[in-house]
Write a protein that holds these residues in place. Structure first.
Motif, PDB file in Angstrom:
ATOM      1  N   LYS A   1       0.844  -1.196   0.023  1.00 40.30           N
ATOM      2  CA  LYS A   1      -0.017  -0.049   0.158  1.00 40.30           C
ATOM      3  C   LYS A   1       0.741   1.226  -0.046  1.00 40.30           C
ATOM      4  O   LYS A   1       1.905   1.144   0.560  1.00 40.30           O
ATOM      5  CB  LYS A   1      -0.767   0.196   1.352  1.00 40.30           C
ATOM      6  CG  LYS A   1      -2.560   0.161   1.027  1.00 40.30           C
ATOM      7  CD  LYS A   1      -3.171   0.295   2.149  1.00 40.30           C
ATOM      8  CE  LYS A   1      -3.788   1.619   2.176  1.00 40.30           C
ATOM      9  NZ  LYS A   1      -4.322   2.194   3.258  1.00 40.30           N
ATOM     10  N   ILE A   2       0.248   2.445  -0.746  1.00 37.52           N
ATOM     11  CA  ILE A   2       0.830   3.601  -0.540  1.00 37.52           C
ATOM     12  C   ILE A   2       0.777   4.212   0.618  1.00 37.52           C
ATOM     13  O   ILE A   2      -0.425   4.759   0.536  1.00 37.52           O
ATOM     14  CB  ILE A   2       0.859   4.342  -1.755  1.00 37.52           C
ATOM     15  CG1 ILE A   2       1.468   3.563  -2.969  1.00 37.52           C
ATOM     16  CG2 ILE A   2       1.691   5.709  -1.724  1.00 37.52           C
ATOM     17  CD1 ILE A   2       0.468   4.123  -4.388  1.00 37.52           C
ATOM     18  N   ARG A   3       1.523   4.406   1.904  1.00 40.94           N
ATOM     19  CA  ARG A   3       1.187   5.176   2.919  1.00 40.94           C
ATOM     20  C   ARG A   3       2.023   6.260   3.104  1.00 40.94           C
ATOM     21  O   ARG A   3       1.704   7.026   4.064  1.00 40.94           O
ATOM     22  CB  ARG A   3       1.747   4.325   3.976  1.00 40.94           C
ATOM     23  CG  ARG A   3       0.772   2.934   3.929  1.00 40.94           C
ATOM     24  CD  ARG A   3       1.145   2.090   5.508  1.00 40.94           C
ATOM     25  NE  ARG A   3       2.674   2.004   5.518  1.00 40.94           N
ATOM     26  CZ  ARG A   3       3.158   2.517   6.774  1.00 40.94           C
ATOM     27  NH1 ARG A   3       2.451   2.957   7.710  1.00 40.94           N
ATOM     28  NH2 ARG A   3       4.372   2.460   6.931  1.00 40.94           N
ATOM     29  N   LYS A   4       3.025   6.671   2.202  1.00 36.49           N
ATOM     30  CA  LYS A   4       4.060   7.985   2.678  1.00 36.49           C
ATOM     31  C   LYS A   4       4.075   8.485   1.221  1.00 36.49           C
ATOM     32  O   LYS A   4       3.963   8.177   0.363  1.00 36.49           O
ATOM     33  CB  LYS A   4       5.035   7.324   2.977  1.00 36.49           C
ATOM     34  CG  LYS A   4       5.193   6.488   4.081  1.00 36.49           C
ATOM     35  CD  LYS A   4       6.357   5.905   4.445  1.00 36.49           C
ATOM     36  CE  LYS A   4       6.507   5.149   5.814  1.00 36.49           C
ATOM     37  NZ  LYS A   4       7.883   4.335   6.040  1.00 36.49           N
ATOM     38  N   ALA A   5       4.365   9.711   1.360  1.00 37.39           N
ATOM     39  CA  ALA A   5       4.932  10.913   0.153  1.00 37.39           C
ATOM     40  C   ALA A   5       5.794  11.733   0.810  1.00 37.39           C
ATOM     41  O   ALA A   5       6.105  11.968   1.708  1.00 37.39           O
ATOM     42  CB  ALA A   5       3.422  11.550  -0.226  1.00 37.39           C
ATOM     43  N   VAL A   6       6.612  12.209  -0.305  1.00 41.85           N
ATOM     44  CA  VAL A   6       7.820  13.135  -0.308  1.00 41.85           C
ATOM     45  C   VAL A   6       7.390  14.378  -0.985  1.00 41.85           C
ATOM     46  O   VAL A   6       6.916  14.222  -2.170  1.00 41.85           O
ATOM     47  CB  VAL A   6       8.994  12.269  -0.394  1.00 41.85           C
ATOM     48  CG1 VAL A   6       9.009  11.785  -1.882  1.00 41.85           C
ATOM     49  CG2 VAL A   6      10.147  13.381  -0.355  1.00 41.85           C
ATOM     50  N   ILE A   7       7.747  15.550  -0.549  1.00 31.84           N
ATOM     51  CA  ILE A   7       7.690  16.732  -1.099  1.00 31.84           C
ATOM     52  C   ILE A   7       8.936  17.463  -1.122  1.00 31.84           C
ATOM     53  O   ILE A   7       9.643  17.692  -0.042  1.00 31.84           O
ATOM     54  CB  ILE A   7       6.769  17.674  -0.388  1.00 31.84           C
ATOM     55  CG1 ILE A   7       5.390  17.207  -0.289  1.00 31.84           C
ATOM     56  CG2 ILE A   7       6.566  19.052  -1.183  1.00 31.84           C
ATOM     57  CD1 ILE A   7       4.349  18.184   0.661  1.00 31.84           C
ATOM     58  N   PRO A   8       9.715  17.257  -2.347  1.00 31.10           N
ATOM     59  CA  PRO A   8      11.076  18.043  -2.271  1.00 31.10           C
ATOM     60  C   PRO A   8      10.730  19.604  -2.571  1.00 31.10           C
ATOM     61  O   PRO A   8      10.259  20.070  -3.127  1.00 31.10           O
ATOM     62  CB  PRO A   8      11.617  17.632  -3.652  1.00 31.10           C
ATOM     63  CG  PRO A   8      10.726  16.459  -4.191  1.00 31.10           C
ATOM     64  CD  PRO A   8       9.618  16.771  -3.601  1.00 31.10           C
TER      65      PRO A   8
ATOM     66  N   GLU B   1       8.891   0.876   1.068  1.00 28.62           N
ATOM     67  CA  GLU B   1       7.440   0.823   0.604  1.00 28.62           C
ATOM     68  C   GLU B   1       7.470   1.831  -0.822  1.00 28.62           C
ATOM     69  O   GLU B   1       8.180   2.846  -1.129  1.00 28.62           O
ATOM     70  CB  GLU B   1       6.680   1.627   1.695  1.00 28.62           C
ATOM     71  CG  GLU B   1       6.669   0.732   2.768  1.00 28.62           C
ATOM     72  CD  GLU B   1       5.801   1.153   3.908  1.00 28.62           C
ATOM     73  OE1 GLU B   1       4.867   2.117   3.564  1.00 28.62           O
ATOM     74  OE2 GLU B   1       6.084   0.939   5.144  1.00 28.62           O
ATOM     75  N   PRO B   2       6.423   1.470  -1.594  1.00 23.28           N
ATOM     76  CA  PRO B   2       6.291   2.509  -2.810  1.00 23.28           C
ATOM     77  C   PRO B   2       5.578   3.982  -2.415  1.00 23.28           C
ATOM     78  O   PRO B   2       4.899   3.853  -1.026  1.00 23.28           O
ATOM     79  CB  PRO B   2       5.043   1.704  -3.471  1.00 23.28           C
ATOM     80  CG  PRO B   2       4.296   0.933  -2.564  1.00 23.28           C
ATOM     81  CD  PRO B   2       5.543   0.522  -1.647  1.00 23.28           C
ATOM     82  N   PHE B   3       5.770   4.796  -2.821  1.00 19.99           N
ATOM     83  CA  PHE B   3       5.384   6.252  -2.310  1.00 19.99           C
ATOM     84  C   PHE B   3       5.136   7.203  -3.131  1.00 19.99           C
ATOM     85  O   PHE B   3       5.477   7.020  -4.504  1.00 19.99           O
ATOM     86  CB  PHE B   3       6.668   6.817  -1.433  1.00 19.99           C
ATOM     87  CG  PHE B   3       8.080   6.870  -2.522  1.00 19.99           C
ATOM     88  CD1 PHE B   3       8.805   5.764  -2.546  1.00 19.99           C
ATOM     89  CD2 PHE B   3       8.134   8.106  -2.990  1.00 19.99           C
ATOM     90  CE1 PHE B   3      10.180   6.113  -3.455  1.00 19.99           C
ATOM     91  CE2 PHE B   3       9.476   8.441  -3.596  1.00 19.99           C
ATOM     92  CZ  PHE B   3      10.332   7.295  -3.809  1.00 19.99           C
ATOM     93  N   GLY B   4       4.441   8.524  -2.882  1.00 22.21           N
ATOM     94  CA  GLY B   4       4.052   9.308  -3.753  1.00 22.21           C
ATOM     95  C   GLY B   4       5.189  10.443  -3.758  1.00 22.21           C
ATOM     96  O   GLY B   4       5.643  10.624  -2.792  1.00 22.21           O
TER      97      GLY B   4
ATOM     98  N   LEU C   1      -3.226   8.915  -9.660  1.00 29.45           N
ATOM     99  CA  LEU C   1      -2.019   8.130  -9.936  1.00 29.45           C
ATOM    100  C   LEU C   1      -1.811   6.738  -9.109  1.00 29.45           C
ATOM    101  O   LEU C   1      -1.572   5.789  -9.452  1.00 29.45           O
ATOM    102  CB  LEU C   1      -0.705   8.660  -9.659  1.00 29.45           C
ATOM    103  CG  LEU C   1      -0.494   9.974 -10.613  1.00 29.45           C
ATOM    104  CD1 LEU C   1       0.996  10.748 -10.256  1.00 29.45           C
ATOM    105  CD2 LEU C   1      -0.910   9.967 -12.003  1.00 29.45           C
ATOM    106  N   MET C   2      -2.419   6.926  -7.683  1.00 30.80           N
ATOM    107  CA  MET C   2      -2.364   5.778  -6.967  1.00 30.80           C
ATOM    108  C   MET C   2      -3.126   4.600  -7.457  1.00 30.80           C
ATOM    109  O   MET C   2      -2.622   3.241  -7.601  1.00 30.80           O
ATOM    110  CB  MET C   2      -2.660   6.199  -5.513  1.00 30.80           C
ATOM    111  CG  MET C   2      -1.583   7.251  -4.872  1.00 30.80           C
ATOM    112  SD  MET C   2      -2.283   7.896  -3.463  1.00 30.80           S
ATOM    113  CE  MET C   2      -2.767   6.666  -2.327  1.00 30.80           C
TER     114      MET C   2
END
Ligand code: G1P
Length: 290
Positions: free
Chosen positions: A3-10, A123-126, A146-147
């Motif tokens: 599952k996608i539970r995390k995301a990153v913002i550069p 994990e996969p991530f956004g 996208l998810m």
């Protein structure tokens, strides 16, 4: 499939296009009406069902941390003065689980993403880039679109839309082939900011990705590319060459708030959509002698 539970913002860049405003204030804090740009991004992530966010920050970015911090005194003041709507807004942003890591040197987007390796823990991530705001109204948030494609394909997905010819040299451009779903492209290759002659299509990566964790090993091996920086696009194309990459032509109106005209368009259009401002602002604009 994980599952996608995390995301990153550069959000480490200097914001040189908005100097002098960005000398002491991060460009991600530039307001679209009354909300910082990065808050639109954080809300898109939350509305997509992701609750853990890592912000890659850098020099002079403290205001971002302060913005998402809790502020008991302000909350108390709003409560005492009966401003419940404002209180709810403030609580929503300070309740979010946001983590921060600082990018030490400005070595490019690929290098920034590498700082998320430990946090993602396999994990996969956004990923959403701070400059790209997408308005979807009552529709699905762009990242969620996208998810959904990731859950169908199990592969990394790049969010894309068509851009005019004169803009291809500003983006990562996708060489792909349509699948049964005409908005879903199988990606064969990708080029970072090509000239119009080199561009394989007009499908541009527009600041949203779902990425599987193999990207980190690839990024560790990625040599500096366009502009002497470690490019995310160069790592993504390695995945594409192995058949592990799709692109999705997401719906929604996207604003490039990283350039001045795009930013102004976002401010005007978001203001026009506001119930409390829209009508008066429209009247004002119509009355201008242009
Ligand atoms: C980055 C990416 C590029 C992408 C763009 C979207 O470029 O490297 O592939 O198309 O964001 O906004 P930047 O605008 O940070 O130079």
């Amino acid at each position: 499939m994980k599952k996608i539970r995390k995301a990153v913002i550069p959000a480490a860049g200097f914001g040189t296009r908005f100097l002098p405003e960005t000398k002491a204030m991060p460009k991600e804090m530039l307001p679209i009406v009354d909300k910082p740009t990065i808050q639109y991004i954080v809300e898109e992530i939350l509305d997509s069902g992701i609750e853990e966010i890592l912000i890659i920050s850098g020099h002079a970015k403290r205001a971002i941390e302060d913005h998402f911090d809790s502020s008991p005194e302000l909350e108390h003041h709003l409560y005492e003065s009966g401003k419940m709507k404002e209180l709810e807004q403030i609580r929503r942003i300070s309740d979010v689980k946001i983590h921060y890591v600082r990018q030490k040197y400005m070595n490019g987007l690929g290098d920034a993403i590498l700082y998320a390796k430990d946090f993602m823990d396999g994990e996969p991530f956004g990923v959403i880039l701070g400059d790209d705001v997408v308005y979807t109204g009552n529709g699905e948030p762009a990242l969620k679109q996208l998810m959904d494609q990731y859950y169908k394909t199990g592969k990394s997905i790049i969010g894309c839309q068509m851009v005019p010819e004169e803009q291809v040299s500003s983006y990562g451009i996708i060489d792909g082939e349509k699948t049964e779903d005409e908005n879903l492209l199988k990606v064969h290759d990708m080029i970072e900011k090509p000239s119009l002659e080199e561009a394989p299509s007009r499908f541009a990566a527009l600041g949203r990705y779902v990425i599987t964790p193999e990207i980190f090993d690839i990024l560790e091996e990625t040599k500096p590319g366009k502009g002497g920086e470690i490019q995310l696009t160069d790592a993504l194309r390695v995945m594409a060459h192995c058949g592990n990459m799709y692109a999705y032509n997401f719906s929604g109106k996207r604003y490039d708030t990283g350039n001045k005209l795009g930013y102004l368009k976002a401010v005007v259009e978001f203001a026009l959509r506001r119930e409390d401002l829209g009508e008066d602002f429209k009247k004002y604009l119509k009355g201008l002698e242009l």
